[in-house]
Design a protein around this motif. Structure first.
Motif, PDB file in Angstrom:
ATOM      1  N   GLU A   1      28.208  38.902  47.620  1.00  0.00           N
ATOM      2  CA  GLU A   1      28.441  37.660  46.440  1.00  0.00           C
ATOM      3  C   GLU A   1      30.074  38.042  46.568  1.00  0.00           C
ATOM      4  O   GLU A   1      31.256  36.634  47.092  1.00  0.00           O
ATOM      5  CB  GLU A   1      28.449  37.847  45.242  1.00  0.00           C
TER       6      GLU A   1
ATOM      7  N   HIS B   1      35.439  34.514  37.439  1.00  0.00           N
ATOM      8  CA  HIS B   1      34.460  34.000  38.798  1.00  0.00           C
ATOM      9  C   HIS B   1      33.084  34.650  37.827  1.00  0.00           C
ATOM     10  O   HIS B   1      31.972  34.577  37.874  1.00  0.00           O
ATOM     11  CB  HIS B   1      35.019  34.850  39.948  1.00  0.00           C
TER      12      HIS B   1
ATOM     13  N   GLY C   1      36.625  43.185  43.138  1.00  0.00           N
ATOM     14  CA  GLY C   1      37.612  42.067  42.738  1.00  0.00           C
ATOM     15  C   GLY C   1      38.065  40.803  42.152  1.00  0.00           C
ATOM     16  O   GLY C   1      38.651  40.132  42.496  1.00  0.00           O
ATOM     17  N   MET C   2      36.384  41.071  41.349  1.00  0.00           N
ATOM     18  CA  MET C   2      36.572  39.334  41.099  1.00  0.00           C
ATOM     19  C   MET C   2      37.417  38.869  39.883  1.00  0.00           C
ATOM     20  O   MET C   2      37.706  39.673  39.078  1.00  0.00           O
ATOM     21  CB  MET C   2      35.115  39.540  40.357  1.00  0.00           C
ATOM     22  N   SER C   3      37.914  38.173  40.008  1.00  0.00           N
ATOM     23  CA  SER C   3      38.689  37.161  38.549  1.00  0.00           C
ATOM     24  C   SER C   3      37.111  37.469  37.439  1.00  0.00           C
ATOM     25  O   SER C   3      35.952  37.307  37.790  1.00  0.00           O
ATOM     26  CB  SER C   3      38.967  35.752  38.998  1.00  0.00           C
TER      27      SER C   3
ATOM     28  N   LEU D   1      46.147  43.509  40.574  1.00  0.00           N
ATOM     29  CA  LEU D   1      44.825  44.022  40.107  1.00  0.00           C
ATOM     30  C   LEU D   1      43.557  44.293  40.956  1.00  0.00           C
ATOM     31  O   LEU D   1      42.785  44.145  41.817  1.00  0.00           O
ATOM     32  CB  LEU D   1      44.391  44.309  38.486  1.00  0.00           C
ATOM     33  N   ARG D   2      42.860  42.658  40.874  1.00  0.00           N
ATOM     34  CA  ARG D   2      41.847  42.048  41.860  1.00  0.00           C
ATOM     35  C   ARG D   2      42.462  42.521  43.335  1.00  0.00           C
ATOM     36  O   ARG D   2      40.860  42.510  43.858  1.00  0.00           O
ATOM     37  CB  ARG D   2      41.613  40.782  42.163  1.00  0.00           C
ATOM     38  N   ASP D   3      43.484  42.619  43.847  1.00  0.00           N
ATOM     39  CA  ASP D   3      44.003  42.667  45.034  1.00  0.00           C
ATOM     40  C   ASP D   3      43.527  43.954  45.583  1.00  0.00           C
ATOM     41  O   ASP D   3      43.078  44.344  46.571  1.00  0.00           O
ATOM     42  CB  ASP D   3      45.212  42.122  46.035  1.00  0.00           C
ATOM     43  N   LEU D   4      43.558  45.047  44.513  1.00  0.00           N
ATOM     44  CA  LEU D   4      43.783  45.810  44.916  1.00  0.00           C
ATOM     45  C   LEU D   4      42.368  46.744  44.938  1.00  0.00           C
ATOM     46  O   LEU D   4      41.767  47.800  45.526  1.00  0.00           O
ATOM     47  CB  LEU D   4      44.428  47.115  43.722  1.00  0.00           C
ATOM     48  N   ARG D   5      41.272  46.061  44.153  1.00  0.00           N
ATOM     49  CA  ARG D   5      40.261  46.691  43.955  1.00  0.00           C
ATOM     50  C   ARG D   5      38.988  45.825  44.677  1.00  0.00           C
ATOM     51  O   ARG D   5      38.152  46.703  44.697  1.00  0.00           O
ATOM     52  CB  ARG D   5      39.390  45.695  42.484  1.00  0.00           C
ATOM     53  N   ALA D   6      39.840  44.843  45.118  1.00  0.00           N
ATOM     54  CA  ALA D   6      38.796  44.446  46.330  1.00  0.00           C
ATOM     55  C   ALA D   6      39.187  45.522  47.647  1.00  0.00           C
ATOM     56  O   ALA D   6      38.254  45.278  48.863  1.00  0.00           O
ATOM     57  CB  ALA D   6      40.022  42.660  46.818  1.00  0.00           C
TER      58      ALA D   6
ATOM     59  N   VAL E   1      35.457  36.473  46.499  1.00  0.00           N
ATOM     60  CA  VAL E   1      36.512  37.444  46.452  1.00  0.00           C
ATOM     61  C   VAL E   1      37.070  36.827  47.703  1.00  0.00           C
ATOM     62  O   VAL E   1      38.571  37.337  47.815  1.00  0.00           O
ATOM     63  CB  VAL E   1      36.306  38.316  46.262  1.00  0.00           C
TER      64      VAL E   1
ATOM     65  N   MET F   1      32.954  45.035  50.849  1.00  0.00           N
ATOM     66  CA  MET F   1      34.512  44.427  50.924  1.00  0.00           C
ATOM     67  C   MET F   1      35.299  45.151  52.388  1.00  0.00           C
ATOM     68  O   MET F   1      35.858  45.255  52.577  1.00  0.00           O
ATOM     69  CB  MET F   1      34.550  44.510  49.835  1.00  0.00           C
TER      70      MET F   1
END
Lengths: 271, 223
Positions: free
Chosen positions: A113, B136, B131-133, A85-90, A118, A166
């Motif tokens: 940030e 974070h 995409g932040m954890s 999910l983090r990868d997708l949202r990035a 990220v 991003m």
């Protein structure tokens, strides 16, 4: 449009408790497409957008995006993991109605940030890129200001730049001009139109029918949790086929506001 | 009041100044350590209270309920006099720091929870959408904002902590209160020495208020 779509969504379903908001939505979006999503409030269009980057987790259906394959069916093995999910949202930028800039960070800090922490970009490099982006939207001199010192339109443009920093493959816009004073709407729409002309793939929920007509190359009408109409702006907006879309367009374009005015005087006028 | 009266008062005090200084220093050390412990307990309890696991939520609720509903003095006695019966013997200093820290933690937990709920949901969503954890997002985006919101109640907690160290006089920690009691026992001058003790506490708590005021003005620059 030919070729593999950038994002492929099949039979997406979402319910909140017993209320089914999305009842099976399928959609392909190709790279470079600008898709406007219109529909009455409660039609599920915002929920749909939030399902794309999984801010809301769908209850069923599948999604393919850049090598990710998610299956949201209950008990499916391809449920997205937190890391996926983090990868997708990035890779998917999102801009919200209420800007959501972080008030304790300056404009520049807001923008750098995520690229630094990220994506792991070097701070100097991220700052340089952020300053170039801010210069392009004419806010370079505001880079050390805090969000509260900016107008709504400026804040929303910074929010767009924050997402762009991003280098996303897809941008989601969730009614991004709805909270703005009317005179500030133009600057935000202008930036989005620029972005569209540069080939950014965009999926936007909007009430700006004019913008949908001029800038997007595809318009989708959401009604009661499904896509009721899907086509070019010319087809969907100028020759709506369903009665519900005709009604909706009349309402948002205020065409029958005068006809709906009450016959009896509201202020107790003399007879 | 005549000069020689003041002079004779001061003569009465002078021998005890080094002792007062040492006892005040101990109050500061106790307060700082107990505040650190209270923050650890408070953050853990606040996170546990918002956890997905109901056992953690229950434990946290019980902790806050028990601490806030019982006298601090009894909590100190349980740890200093009660635990040895369970085989855990702590020095008065360590027992005091733990008791005050665990006590303060319950209040810190409630403050942190209220602070967290004061941050709009959109702040988290915009962080997630980039995409932040979770870590974070909490450490860089949410908690710094929470910290500003809770600074005033946290200041009150720190002041309470300084004053609560006085309770440790009951378990033989020779901090300010017990020190002045021992002097009074030999000088029979309770009025002067308790007033002096009160003034020392007042200086310490006022300094905390001052420092917090500076921090608040510092943060106000982004509002």
């Amino acid at each position: 449009m030919a070729g593999e779509p950038l994002i492929r969504i099949r039979d997406l379903r979402k319910r909140f408790g017993a209320h089914e908001v999305l009842k099976g939505v399928s959609l392909d979006v190709h790279a470079g497409e600008v898709v406007s999503v219109i529909g009455a409030s409660g039609s599920g269009k915002s929920t749909f957008l939030r399902c794309v980057n999984v801010l809301e987790r769908p209850n069923g259906g599948t999604m393919d995006f850049e090598g990710f394959h998610f299956d949201y069916e209950e008990g499916a093995r391809r449920q997205p993991t937190a890391a996926q999910l983090r990868d997708l949202r990035a890779r998917i930028g999102m801009v919200f109605q209420s800007y959501n800039l972080w008030p304790h960070l300056t404009v520049l800090e807001n923008v750098v940030e995520a690229p630094i922490r990220v994506k792991g970009e070097r701070p100097a490099e991220a700052r340089e890129k952020a300053e170039a982006l801010l210069a392009r939207i004419g806010l370079a001199e505001k880079r050390h200001a805090y969000p509260s010192k900016l107008s709504g339109g400026q804040q929303q443009r910074v929010a767009i730049v924050r997402a762009l920093a991003m280098q996303p493959r897809l941008m989601l816009f969730d009614e991004v001009t709805s909270a703005l004073d009317p005179e500030l709407v133009g600057e935000v729409l202008g930036l989005m139109a620029n972005l569209a002309s540069e080939g950014m793939t965009m999926l936007l929920v909007t009430h700006e029918i004019g913008f949908a007509r001029e800038v997007s190359n595809r318009v989708i009408f959401f009604d009661q949790g499904v896509i009721a109409e899907d086509g070019s702006p010319g087809d969907v907006l100028r020759q709506p086929s369903s009665e519900r879309l005709k009604q909706f367009l009349r309402r948002v374009l205020h065409e029958d506001a005068y006809h709906a005015a009450p016959a009896a005087p509201l202020l107790g006028g003399r007879t | 009041m005549r000069i020689d009266t003041i002079a004779s008062w001061w003569e009465g005090f002078a021998p005890y100044v080094p002792g007062f200084a040492a006892a005040s220093g101990l109050v500061l050390v106790l307060s700082v350590l107990a505040i650190v412990v209270s923050w650890i307990c408070g953050l853990v309890a606040a996170l546990a209270k918002t956890s997905r696991f109901s056992a953690l939520r229950r434990a946290s609720e019980f902790y806050i309920w028990f601490i806030r509903g019982t006298p601090t003095l009894i909590q100190i006695f349980i740890i200093y006099f009660g635990l040895p019966q369970m085989g855990l013997r702590l020095s008065p200093f360590v027992a005091g720091v733990i008791a005050l820290g665990v006590n303060g933690g319950a209040y810190v937990a409630e403050i942190v929870r209220a602070g967290l709920s004061a941050i709009p949901k959109g702040q988290m969503e915009s962080a997630q959408a980039l995409g932040m954890s979770r870590w974070h997002m909490m450490s860089r985006i949410i908690l710094p904002q929470v910290f500003r919101v809770i600074l005033p109640p946290v200041t009150n907690e720190a002041i309470t902590m300084v004053k609560n160290t006085s309770l440790l006089s009951t378990i033989t920690v020779v901090e300010l209160t017990l020190y002045s009691q021992t002097i009074i026992a030999t000088t029979f001058r309770p009025f002067e020495f308790y007033i002096a003790t009160a003034l020392i506490y007042l200086v310490m708590t006022s300094l905390i208020s001052q420092a917090a005021g500076h921090l608040e003005r510092h943060y106000a620059r982004s509002l």
